[in-house]
Design an enzyme around this catalytic site. Sequence first.
Site, PDB file in Angstrom:
ATOM      1  N   SER A 166      28.291  45.050  34.432  1.00  0.00           N
ATOM      2  CA  SER A 166      28.965  43.748  34.405  1.00  0.00           C
ATOM      3  C   SER A 166      28.246  42.707  35.258  1.00  0.00           C
ATOM      4  O   SER A 166      28.486  41.503  35.108  1.00  0.00           O
ATOM      5  CB  SER A 166      30.419  43.875  34.867  1.00  0.00           C
ATOM      6  OG  SER A 166      30.480  44.204  36.245  1.00  0.00           O
TER       7      SER A 166
ATOM      8  N   LYS B  22      39.450  39.061  27.809  1.00  0.00           N
ATOM      9  CA  LYS B  22      39.259  40.179  26.888  1.00  0.00           C
ATOM     10  C   LYS B  22      40.045  39.878  25.616  1.00  0.00           C
ATOM     11  O   LYS B  22      41.272  39.786  25.642  1.00  0.00           O
ATOM     12  CB  LYS B  22      39.744  41.485  27.515  1.00  0.00           C
ATOM     13  CG  LYS B  22      39.314  41.699  28.966  1.00  0.00           C
ATOM     14  CD  LYS B  22      37.807  41.798  29.133  1.00  0.00           C
ATOM     15  CE  LYS B  22      37.445  42.008  30.600  1.00  0.00           C
ATOM     16  NZ  LYS B  22      36.003  42.075  30.824  1.00  0.00           N
TER      17      LYS B  22
ATOM     18  N   PRO C  95      33.628  48.052  40.507  1.00  0.00           N
ATOM     19  CA  PRO C  95      32.877  48.591  41.661  1.00  0.00           C
ATOM     20  C   PRO C  95      32.016  47.562  42.390  1.00  0.00           C
ATOM     21  O   PRO C  95      31.276  47.920  43.297  1.00  0.00           O
ATOM     22  CB  PRO C  95      31.981  49.637  41.003  1.00  0.00           C
ATOM     23  CG  PRO C  95      31.694  49.060  39.653  1.00  0.00           C
ATOM     24  CD  PRO C  95      32.968  48.377  39.227  1.00  0.00           C
ATOM     25  N   GLY C  96      32.071  46.291  41.997  1.00  0.00           N
ATOM     26  CA  GLY C  96      31.402  45.265  42.793  1.00  0.00           C
ATOM     27  C   GLY C  96      30.235  44.558  42.152  1.00  0.00           C
ATOM     28  O   GLY C  96      29.445  43.912  42.851  1.00  0.00           O
ATOM     29  N   GLY C  97      30.082  44.651  40.837  1.00  0.00           N
ATOM     30  CA  GLY C  97      28.948  43.995  40.176  1.00  0.00           C
ATOM     31  C   GLY C  97      28.918  42.497  40.371  1.00  0.00           C
ATOM     32  O   GLY C  97      27.869  41.919  40.677  1.00  0.00           O
TER      33      GLY C  97
ATOM     34  N   ASP D   6      40.477  44.565  45.321  1.00  0.00           N
ATOM     35  CA  ASP D   6      40.706  45.640  44.351  1.00  0.00           C
ATOM     36  C   ASP D   6      41.180  46.868  45.110  1.00  0.00           C
ATOM     37  O   ASP D   6      40.697  47.147  46.214  1.00  0.00           O
ATOM     38  CB  ASP D   6      39.423  45.966  43.583  1.00  0.00           C
ATOM     39  CG  ASP D   6      39.708  46.666  42.255  1.00  0.00           C
ATOM     40  OD1 ASP D   6      40.409  47.691  42.256  1.00  0.00           O
ATOM     41  OD2 ASP D   6      39.232  46.177  41.215  1.00  0.00           O
TER      42      ASP D   6
END
Length: 356
Positions: free
Chosen positions: A189, A305, A222-224, A240
């Site tokens: 991402s 989305k 996860p931090g992208g 998160d």
Amino acid sequence: MSSMNALLLYCRAGFEKECAGEIMAWATELGVHGYVRAAEQTGWVLFQAETQDEITLITSELPFTRLIFARQWVQVAALIQGMPEGDRLTAVKAAVSQLAPRYSEIRVETPDTDVAKTRLGFCGRFTRPLTAALEKTRQLVPGASAPRLHVCFVADDAAYVGISDPANSAPWFMGIPRVRVGRDAPSRSAGKLAEALMVFLDGSNAHELKAGMRAVDLGASPGGWAWVLAQKGIRVTAVDNGPMAAAAMATEMVEHMRGDGFTYRPHHPVNWLVCDMVESPSRIAQLVAEWIARGHARHAIFNLKLPMKKRLEEVRRCEEIIAKRLEREDMSYTLQIKQLYHDREEVTLCLMRDKA
């Protein structure tokens, strides 16, 4: 001269219906009558008008950036078909010679599908002799205020030839920005945000994102996205309940705040809000509009989305949600929407408050 009374639009395979519906709506608003040819999973759409002037009207009056699902648009002549495998150049040169007196650059392209990508090597090889032929006739003048020439092979023996205005079209080959985020990126991402920054923050507003600013990333794990901002010197509060990747935390620019992205609010206003949470589009639109309306963040980049059906209608509904909320605050803003190359069943939005 060949009549260029059609508009070829590149799009993500599977989104031809949305791309077609969007250009039809804009054509109707501009008083242009026509019809669309669009086949599923081809990666392109053709809008056919009666006259070349009608296509010119669309490409001159409608900013390309207003199109959500189109990656590129090209004003084209009739499809060249049945070109022999050993000599496609002759037919293409004949068509090119009739479109414009000169060109600023050449792009030999193909739709972005798994099948069509096998032609990319041929496109590269074909570019060289076509360039040489136009240089010989002095039709190729790099840097000139002339249209860009496109040759789009939609089949091995068939191509559309046409032009685009460099000032009102995508600047990238095949309409796809080339983004490199590095192997250390915590997730795929990261490419989405890196591309969004390239597309939405051009030379005129690039100053709105600079080192030393602060941002909040909702649903960050996860931090992208937090990692991309940290690479640019932005301090990020990553919200998160899930874990953050070591690469994001190693930047020392990211603070992980365990919590719910829908209920978290910052103690002090931040420059940017970013959000890539998997949730219904309308709920995300309401959340972001509330952040901007209440002054928690000045600007935002976020994803919606999309459902499997009525995707364009859903985007328009979210636009209305944002507009109604910000109108209550009498707030002036700019909203850009694009389905990026790194997007899948989604679109990316950039909401920026205008200067007071």
